[in-house]
Design an enzyme around this catalytic site. Structure first.
Site, PDB file in Angstrom:
ATOM      1  CG  HIS A 275      -3.274  -5.756  -1.302  1.00  0.00           C
ATOM      2  ND1 HIS A 275      -3.009  -7.088  -1.112  1.00  0.00           N
ATOM      3  CD2 HIS A 275      -2.431  -5.084  -0.470  1.00  0.00           C
ATOM      4  CE1 HIS A 275      -2.041  -7.213  -0.211  1.00  0.00           C
ATOM      5  NE2 HIS A 275      -1.677  -6.026   0.203  1.00  0.00           N
ATOM      6  CG  ASP A 287      -0.067  -7.954   3.256  1.00  0.00           C
ATOM      7  OD1 ASP A 287      -0.706  -7.062   2.672  1.00  0.00           O
ATOM      8  OD2 ASP A 287       1.064  -8.315   2.892  1.00  0.00           O
ATOM      9  CD  GLU A 321       0.983  -4.627  -2.195  1.00  0.00           C
ATOM     10  OE1 GLU A 321       1.898  -3.844  -1.954  1.00  0.00           O
ATOM     11  OE2 GLU A 321       1.004  -5.822  -1.830  1.00  0.00           O
ATOM     12  CD  GLU A 322       1.347  -9.047  -0.838  1.00  0.00           C
ATOM     13  OE1 GLU A 322       2.500  -8.645  -0.941  1.00  0.00           O
ATOM     14  OE2 GLU A 322       0.679  -8.932   0.213  1.00  0.00           O
ATOM     15  CG  ASP A 348      -1.159  -3.051   2.050  1.00  0.00           C
ATOM     16  OD1 ASP A 348      -1.361  -4.100   2.685  1.00  0.00           O
ATOM     17  OD2 ASP A 348      -0.403  -2.999   1.058  1.00  0.00           O
ATOM     18  CG  HIS A 420       4.646 -10.944   2.831  1.00  0.00           C
ATOM     19  ND1 HIS A 420       5.549 -10.227   2.080  1.00  0.00           N
ATOM     20  CD2 HIS A 420       3.460 -10.304   2.672  1.00  0.00           C
ATOM     21  CE1 HIS A 420       4.944  -9.203   1.506  1.00  0.00           C
ATOM     22  NE2 HIS A 420       3.674  -9.210   1.848  1.00  0.00           N
TER      23      HIS A 420
END
Ligand code: ZN
Ligand code: ZN
Length: 468
Positions: A275, A287, A321-322, A348, A420
């Site tokens: 992503h 990520d 995606e998130e 991912d 994140h």
């Protein structure tokens, strides 16, 4: 003679039934694997995306730049049939955020708002803390019992190679705000869903139900969460919290794809990807810039062969995606061709080494898989005994629609230290392990693309037991 003919017939039948893999394929796959180990494409893509574009929150101007970057990248690397598929996706933008311990003494707390959290009043809110050491303890509190409180949940996350601790601890983030609000809380703070001991907090999406009042929600650095736990055991604790954010309900996002067209059965498609979007706090290196980079580099290396494999390989850079949306959008846009998507896979979980291959049930005896396992073994990858469910959130929609999926499982031991956070940056990517990922994807996807393996047929014929 009769025995010979019987053997021949049996061999021909087997070849017809399960498809034939030529010895040449194994040689080509080994060459691709070894070339990939020395190839810089994935590193260059990761460096370029994280540096030129930076953080890529869905709905942000950076995400629009990332879309143009993707199209240019696919074209520059020789992909054809490059497509941009737009879909509606409300966006959320973070504003100023802060938190302080007010009592028993003043102290700054490192926090980050959870994705899609609502704001506090502009002046912030201050209240007494109700602290729970686990999510289940908070759930045990009766409805209405936490009226006027700031709920703090300090459940830790277990470090594990397969990342299994994330799903367990992540419930505090996903469902915590809804459940705390039901019990009367005015705000929620969770211990970051993290395996690190750092004060850097971890964001991530939270889901608010339609039937409850939404409350401001944020994650605390791990040492701060532990400090609050000790303080709460000694007496009353008060916190002041300020969160700001805005929402644009009319924003859009894009799934962007490019293809290495098949040489014999181009209508049969293998979908792989990662992503493109990331959280706003870091540059989304692990990520998921590396997932985009690994799968793009793998397809590019296969595309450089003098003759393309039989089937088409399509790389998708998923656009949301998130906070969700790209999986559903992809299926909606590709309903008609679903039966022709023979396989899907997503990268991912960062860029640390791949340690296991997961395949659909019933397929481990197929010659193409046997060859793949032989080619992957020198990369220190084993065939997982369990079949491959939930191989990536962007391909969940395809999976639910019956598309077979594979998993090339990455070592997640370190991933959730940075996931994140503002620390998800290029210097966490280890070039040698990134190359091992590309080597695995390149050789495995080449073998599947040059075979006629039909995972749907093999799965249907397999017993229901959880083994191949
Ligand atoms: Zn991701
Ligand atoms: Zn993520």
């Amino acid at each position: 003679m009769r025995l010979f003919r019987t053997l021949l017939t049996a061999a021909a039948t087997t070849a017809l039934l399960v498809g034939s893999v030529h010895a040449q394929d194994a040689v080509t796959a080994e060459k691709l694997r070894d070339k990939a180990l020395l190839d810089r494409t994935a590193w260059d893509i990761t460096e370029d995306l994280t540096t030129t574009i930076g953080p890529r929150l869905v709905g942000s101007p950076a995400m629009a730049r990332a879309k143009d970057w993707s199209v240019a990248k696919f074209k520059a690397l020789g992909f054809t049939n490059v497509k941009v598929e737009e879909f509606a996706k409300p966006s959320w933008t973070r504003g100023e955020e802060s938190a302080q311990l007010v009592a028993p003494y003043p102290m700054k707390l490192n926090i980050v708002g959870l994705g899609r959290t609502v704001a506090t009043p502009p002046e912030g809110l201050e209240a007494e803390v109700a602290l729970f050491r686990t999510y289940d303890e908070m759930i045990a509190a009766p409805e209405g019992s936490l009226k006027g409180k700031i709920v703090v949940i300090t459940q830790p996350m277990v470090r594990a190679q397969d990342g299994a601790g994330y799903g367990v601890a992540g419930i505090s983030r996903r469902a915590g705000p809804v459940e705390a609000a039901k019990r009367g809380a005015i705000a929620l703070l969770i211990r970051s869903i993290s395996t690190s001991d750092s004060t850097v907090p971890h964001t991530g999406v939270t889901a608010f139900g339609d039937d409850v009042v939404s409350i401001p929600s944020a994650a605390l650095g791990v040492p701060e969460a532990e400090q609050l736990e000790r303080l709460a055991a000694k007496g009353a604790v008060r916190i002041k919290l300020k969160l700001a954010s805005t929402v644009d309900p009319k924003a859009v996002a894009w799934n962007i794809s490019g293809e290495i067209r098949g040489s014999q059965t181009p209508d049969e498609v293998i979908v792989i990807g990662g992503h493109l979007d990331s959280w706003d706090v870091g540059t989304g290196a692990l990520d998921d810039a590396t997932g985009v980079a690994i799968t793009t580099a793998a397809a590019k290396l296969i595309g450089d062969l003098p003759k393309h494999p039989k089937r088409t390989i399509r790389v998708v850079m998923f656009g949301s995606e998130e906070s969700g949306g790209s999986a559903e959008a992809y299926v909606d846009a590709h309903k008609a061709e679903l039966p022709k998507i023979v396989l899907a896979g997503e990268s991912d979980t960062g860029a640390d080494r791949i340690y296991a291959l997961q395949i659909p049930k019933g397929s481990s005896g197929h010659p193409a898989i046997k060859t793949a396992v032989r080619v992957l073994t020198p990369l220190n990858i084993y065939l997982d005994r369990l079949p491959s469910p939930h191989a990536g959130s962007d391909i969940e929609g395809l999976e639910a629609a019956g598309v077979p999926v594979i998993g090339l499982k990455q070592d997640a031991s370190r991933y959730f230290d940075y996931h994140h956070t503002m620390d998800d940056t290029l210097n966490k990517v280890r070039p040698g392990e990134l190359a091992q990922n590309v080597a695995a994807w390149t050789s495995f996807i080449y073998l599947m693309a040059d075979s006629d393996i039909d995972f749907r047929v093999l799965s249907a014929a397999a017993p229901a037991a959880p083994s191949h």
